[in-house]
Scaffold this motif. Structure first.
Motif, PDB file in Angstrom:
ATOM      1  N   ALA A 165     -47.190  67.689  83.573  1.00  0.00           N
ATOM      2  CA  ALA A 165     -46.571  66.343  83.918  1.00  0.00           C
ATOM      3  C   ALA A 165     -45.789  65.865  82.776  1.00  0.00           C
ATOM      4  O   ALA A 165     -44.598  65.197  83.269  1.00  0.00           O
ATOM      5  CB  ALA A 165     -47.766  65.341  84.385  1.00  0.00           C
ATOM      6  N   HIS A 166     -45.997  66.005  81.360  1.00  0.00           N
ATOM      7  CA  HIS A 166     -45.167  65.848  80.288  1.00  0.00           C
ATOM      8  C   HIS A 166     -45.177  66.534  79.380  1.00  0.00           C
ATOM      9  O   HIS A 166     -45.974  67.500  79.201  1.00  0.00           O
ATOM     10  CB  HIS A 166     -45.776  64.255  79.886  1.00  0.00           C
ATOM     11  N   ASN A 167     -44.334  66.481  78.313  1.00  0.00           N
ATOM     12  CA  ASN A 167     -44.234  67.427  77.203  1.00  0.00           C
ATOM     13  C   ASN A 167     -44.567  66.426  75.936  1.00  0.00           C
ATOM     14  O   ASN A 167     -44.977  65.283  76.174  1.00  0.00           O
ATOM     15  CB  ASN A 167     -42.816  67.719  77.111  1.00  0.00           C
ATOM     16  N   ASN A 168     -44.644  66.945  74.789  1.00  0.00           N
ATOM     17  CA  ASN A 168     -44.929  66.275  73.621  1.00  0.00           C
ATOM     18  C   ASN A 168     -44.456  65.017  73.530  1.00  0.00           C
ATOM     19  O   ASN A 168     -45.047  63.938  73.094  1.00  0.00           O
ATOM     20  CB  ASN A 168     -45.104  67.261  72.455  1.00  0.00           C
ATOM     21  N   ILE A 169     -43.215  65.061  73.380  1.00  0.00           N
ATOM     22  CA  ILE A 169     -42.485  63.717  73.204  1.00  0.00           C
ATOM     23  C   ILE A 169     -42.665  62.760  74.204  1.00  0.00           C
ATOM     24  O   ILE A 169     -42.748  61.492  73.771  1.00  0.00           O
ATOM     25  CB  ILE A 169     -40.789  64.406  73.271  1.00  0.00           C
ATOM     26  N   GLU A 170     -42.852  62.966  75.265  1.00  0.00           N
ATOM     27  CA  GLU A 170     -43.077  61.828  76.386  1.00  0.00           C
ATOM     28  C   GLU A 170     -44.566  61.408  76.238  1.00  0.00           C
ATOM     29  O   GLU A 170     -44.544  60.032  76.297  1.00  0.00           O
ATOM     30  CB  GLU A 170     -42.895  62.741  77.792  1.00  0.00           C
ATOM     31  N   LEU A 171     -45.365  62.176  75.624  1.00  0.00           N
ATOM     32  CA  LEU A 171     -46.689  61.729  75.549  1.00  0.00           C
ATOM     33  C   LEU A 171     -46.755  60.675  74.314  1.00  0.00           C
ATOM     34  O   LEU A 171     -47.262  59.697  74.360  1.00  0.00           O
ATOM     35  CB  LEU A 171     -47.752  62.796  75.273  1.00  0.00           C
ATOM     36  N   ILE A 172     -46.105  61.345  73.119  1.00  0.00           N
ATOM     37  CA  ILE A 172     -45.984  60.395  72.064  1.00  0.00           C
ATOM     38  C   ILE A 172     -45.448  59.223  72.277  1.00  0.00           C
ATOM     39  O   ILE A 172     -45.634  58.076  71.776  1.00  0.00           O
ATOM     40  CB  ILE A 172     -45.358  61.235  70.820  1.00  0.00           C
ATOM     41  N   THR A 173     -44.170  59.189  72.666  1.00  0.00           N
ATOM     42  CA  THR A 173     -43.183  58.091  73.284  1.00  0.00           C
ATOM     43  C   THR A 173     -44.285  57.042  74.112  1.00  0.00           C
ATOM     44  O   THR A 173     -44.283  55.599  73.755  1.00  0.00           O
ATOM     45  CB  THR A 173     -41.981  58.343  74.031  1.00  0.00           C
ATOM     46  N   GLY A 174     -44.859  57.511  75.026  1.00  0.00           N
ATOM     47  CA  GLY A 174     -45.818  56.611  75.600  1.00  0.00           C
ATOM     48  C   GLY A 174     -46.929  56.025  75.003  1.00  0.00           C
ATOM     49  O   GLY A 174     -47.241  54.824  75.153  1.00  0.00           O
ATOM     50  N   ALA A 175     -47.416  56.690  74.140  1.00  0.00           N
ATOM     51  CA  ALA A 175     -48.540  56.215  73.182  1.00  0.00           C
ATOM     52  C   ALA A 175     -47.992  54.978  72.340  1.00  0.00           C
ATOM     53  O   ALA A 175     -48.597  54.077  72.232  1.00  0.00           O
ATOM     54  CB  ALA A 175     -48.964  57.181  72.328  1.00  0.00           C
ATOM     55  N   PHE A 176     -46.708  55.148  71.781  1.00  0.00           N
ATOM     56  CA  PHE A 176     -46.213  54.069  71.020  1.00  0.00           C
ATOM     57  C   PHE A 176     -45.681  52.930  72.051  1.00  0.00           C
ATOM     58  O   PHE A 176     -45.980  51.833  71.505  1.00  0.00           O
ATOM     59  CB  PHE A 176     -44.842  54.581  70.184  1.00  0.00           C
ATOM     60  N   ILE A 177     -45.228  53.039  73.155  1.00  0.00           N
ATOM     61  CA  ILE A 177     -44.757  51.979  73.986  1.00  0.00           C
ATOM     62  C   ILE A 177     -46.174  51.206  74.401  1.00  0.00           C
ATOM     63  O   ILE A 177     -46.088  49.792  74.709  1.00  0.00           O
ATOM     64  CB  ILE A 177     -44.204  52.446  75.489  1.00  0.00           C
ATOM     65  N   GLY A 178     -47.307  51.941  74.547  1.00  0.00           N
ATOM     66  CA  GLY A 178     -48.456  51.179  74.870  1.00  0.00           C
ATOM     67  C   GLY A 178     -49.258  50.429  73.883  1.00  0.00           C
ATOM     68  O   GLY A 178     -49.659  49.300  73.832  1.00  0.00           O
ATOM     69  N   PHE A 179     -49.032  50.962  72.537  1.00  0.00           N
ATOM     70  CA  PHE A 179     -49.649  50.638  71.488  1.00  0.00           C
ATOM     71  C   PHE A 179     -48.886  49.310  70.763  1.00  0.00           C
ATOM     72  O   PHE A 179     -49.360  48.479  70.521  1.00  0.00           O
ATOM     73  CB  PHE A 179     -49.974  51.629  70.335  1.00  0.00           C
ATOM     74  N   ILE A 180     -47.512  49.618  70.554  1.00  0.00           N
ATOM     75  CA  ILE A 180     -46.706  48.662  69.885  1.00  0.00           C
ATOM     76  C   ILE A 180     -46.487  47.060  70.453  1.00  0.00           C
ATOM     77  O   ILE A 180     -46.669  46.391  69.504  1.00  0.00           O
ATOM     78  CB  ILE A 180     -45.416  49.227  69.332  1.00  0.00           C
ATOM     79  N   PRO A 181     -46.419  47.143  71.565  1.00  0.00           N
ATOM     80  CA  PRO A 181     -46.511  45.643  71.882  1.00  0.00           C
ATOM     81  C   PRO A 181     -47.786  44.796  71.863  1.00  0.00           C
ATOM     82  O   PRO A 181     -47.491  43.629  71.472  1.00  0.00           O
ATOM     83  CB  PRO A 181     -46.336  45.781  73.454  1.00  0.00           C
ATOM     84  N   GLN A 182     -48.583  45.490  72.049  1.00  0.00           N
ATOM     85  CA  GLN A 182     -50.174  44.710  71.947  1.00  0.00           C
ATOM     86  C   GLN A 182     -50.137  44.435  70.319  1.00  0.00           C
ATOM     87  O   GLN A 182     -50.783  43.531  70.038  1.00  0.00           O
ATOM     88  CB  GLN A 182     -51.345  45.775  72.283  1.00  0.00           C
ATOM     89  N   LEU A 183     -49.525  45.305  69.586  1.00  0.00           N
ATOM     90  CA  LEU A 183     -49.622  45.185  68.113  1.00  0.00           C
ATOM     91  C   LEU A 183     -48.900  44.075  67.809  1.00  0.00           C
ATOM     92  O   LEU A 183     -49.110  43.236  66.671  1.00  0.00           O
ATOM     93  CB  LEU A 183     -49.385  46.639  67.223  1.00  0.00           C
ATOM     94  N   ILE A 184     -47.505  44.007  68.003  1.00  0.00           N
ATOM     95  CA  ILE A 184     -46.738  42.912  67.702  1.00  0.00           C
ATOM     96  C   ILE A 184     -47.271  41.545  68.330  1.00  0.00           C
ATOM     97  O   ILE A 184     -47.118  40.423  67.605  1.00  0.00           O
ATOM     98  CB  ILE A 184     -45.384  43.347  68.474  1.00  0.00           C
ATOM     99  N   LEU A 185     -47.897  41.374  69.451  1.00  0.00           N
ATOM    100  CA  LEU A 185     -48.444  40.044  69.984  1.00  0.00           C
ATOM    101  C   LEU A 185     -49.655  39.694  69.274  1.00  0.00           C
ATOM    102  O   LEU A 185     -50.113  38.374  69.775  1.00  0.00           O
ATOM    103  CB  LEU A 185     -48.493  40.134  71.488  1.00  0.00           C
ATOM    104  N   VAL A 186     -50.264  40.556  68.672  1.00  0.00           N
ATOM    105  CA  VAL A 186     -51.736  39.997  68.003  1.00  0.00           C
ATOM    106  C   VAL A 186     -51.617  38.716  67.181  1.00  0.00           C
ATOM    107  O   VAL A 186     -52.599  37.929  67.310  1.00  0.00           O
ATOM    108  CB  VAL A 186     -52.143  41.480  67.256  1.00  0.00           C
ATOM    109  N   PRO A 187     -50.553  38.706  66.370  1.00  0.00           N
ATOM    110  CA  PRO A 187     -50.541  37.172  65.474  1.00  0.00           C
ATOM    111  C   PRO A 187     -50.410  36.172  66.351  1.00  0.00           C
ATOM    112  O   PRO A 187     -50.878  34.955  65.898  1.00  0.00           O
ATOM    113  CB  PRO A 187     -49.388  37.591  64.609  1.00  0.00           C
ATOM    114  N   TYR A 188     -50.162  36.239  67.521  1.00  0.00           N
ATOM    115  CA  TYR A 188     -49.957  35.103  68.671  1.00  0.00           C
ATOM    116  C   TYR A 188     -51.363  34.448  69.061  1.00  0.00           C
ATOM    117  O   TYR A 188     -51.530  33.387  69.585  1.00  0.00           O
ATOM    118  CB  TYR A 188     -49.061  35.444  69.683  1.00  0.00           C
ATOM    119  N   TRP A 189     -52.316  35.345  68.842  1.00  0.00           N
ATOM    120  CA  TRP A 189     -53.571  34.845  69.432  1.00  0.00           C
ATOM    121  C   TRP A 189     -54.707  35.097  68.533  1.00  0.00           C
ATOM    122  O   TRP A 189     -55.633  34.656  68.622  1.00  0.00           O
ATOM    123  CB  TRP A 189     -53.888  35.533  70.677  1.00  0.00           C
ATOM    124  N   LEU A 190     -54.466  36.084  67.574  1.00  0.00           N
ATOM    125  CA  LEU A 190     -55.787  36.613  66.652  1.00  0.00           C
ATOM    126  C   LEU A 190     -55.998  35.403  65.693  1.00  0.00           C
ATOM    127  O   LEU A 190     -55.131  34.868  65.114  1.00  0.00           O
ATOM    128  CB  LEU A 190     -55.423  37.855  65.980  1.00  0.00           C
TER     129      LEU A 190
END
Length: 201
Positions: A176-201
């Protein structure tokens, strides 16, 4: 093994990740929240983030906008992701406003950002892994909650790491995906949550 890897993709489907995050939040939050409110919010979320997208998918299939539930091409992903963004905006506005639960509010803001990023990539013909977006966004939210409430969830995080590996293996095995698509998906999921942490933590 083939059936096991296929089942992993369905069991840990991206549509289920937001609801799992909300269930985890209610299970770990030290705040007193009436059971009636928890039940009402979970039912509302299940209807909006799981049942409604499935119904919309069948509608899109009937009118010929998508061919299969796997959304095998980037072009087929654009409209479902756009509709999902609208659903997420509705959830943020009506079900999880910031004055009721700041943690869940920003969790869903992060999910919305990830969906928009995935949609933008699809417009340009790139098919990031939505499965990896969902799992990695959930992991970052779990980590943030553990810091926020000073709780030890090492077991949960270890389990999530195993699940992430299983999902990645499943997507590769199914081609369904190659390595680049999997890594990109991982970063797209992880980064927004990380960036928003200071707004509520």
């Amino acid at each position: 093994m083939d059936k096991l890897l296929k089942s992993i993709s369905y069991i840990f489907h991206p549509l289920l990740m937001p609801v799992l995050g909300v269930v985890f939040y209610f299970a770990k939050s030290p705040r007193f929240i009436p059971v009636e409110i928890i039940t009402a919010k979970l039912i509302s979320l299940l209807i909006l983030t799981v049942v409604l997208p499935i119904l919309l998918f069948f509608l899109l299939k009937i009118i010929g906008k998508v061919q299969s539930i796997h959304l095998t091409t980037a072009k087929q992903r654009i409209l479902p992701l756009a509709l999902n963004c609208i659903i997420l905006l509705l959830v943020i506005k009506k079900i999880l406003p910031p004055n009721q639960s700041i943690e869940l509010y920003y969790f869903f803001i992060g999910i919305l950002i990830a969906n928009m990023a995935c949609m933008c990539l699809a417009v340009f013909g790139f098919k990031a892994s939505i499965h990896m977006i969902g799992v990695n966004g959930l992991i970052m939210f779990f980590i943030a909650l553990s810091i926020h409430y000073s709780i030890n969830i090492n077991g949960t995080l270890a389990l999530m790491a195993i699940i992430t590996g299983a999902v990645a293996t499943s997507r590769l095995h199914l081609k369904a995906h190659n390595n680049i698509e999997l890594i990109t998906g991982a970063f797209i999921g992880f980064i927004p949550q990380l960036i928003l942490v200071p707004y509520w933590l």
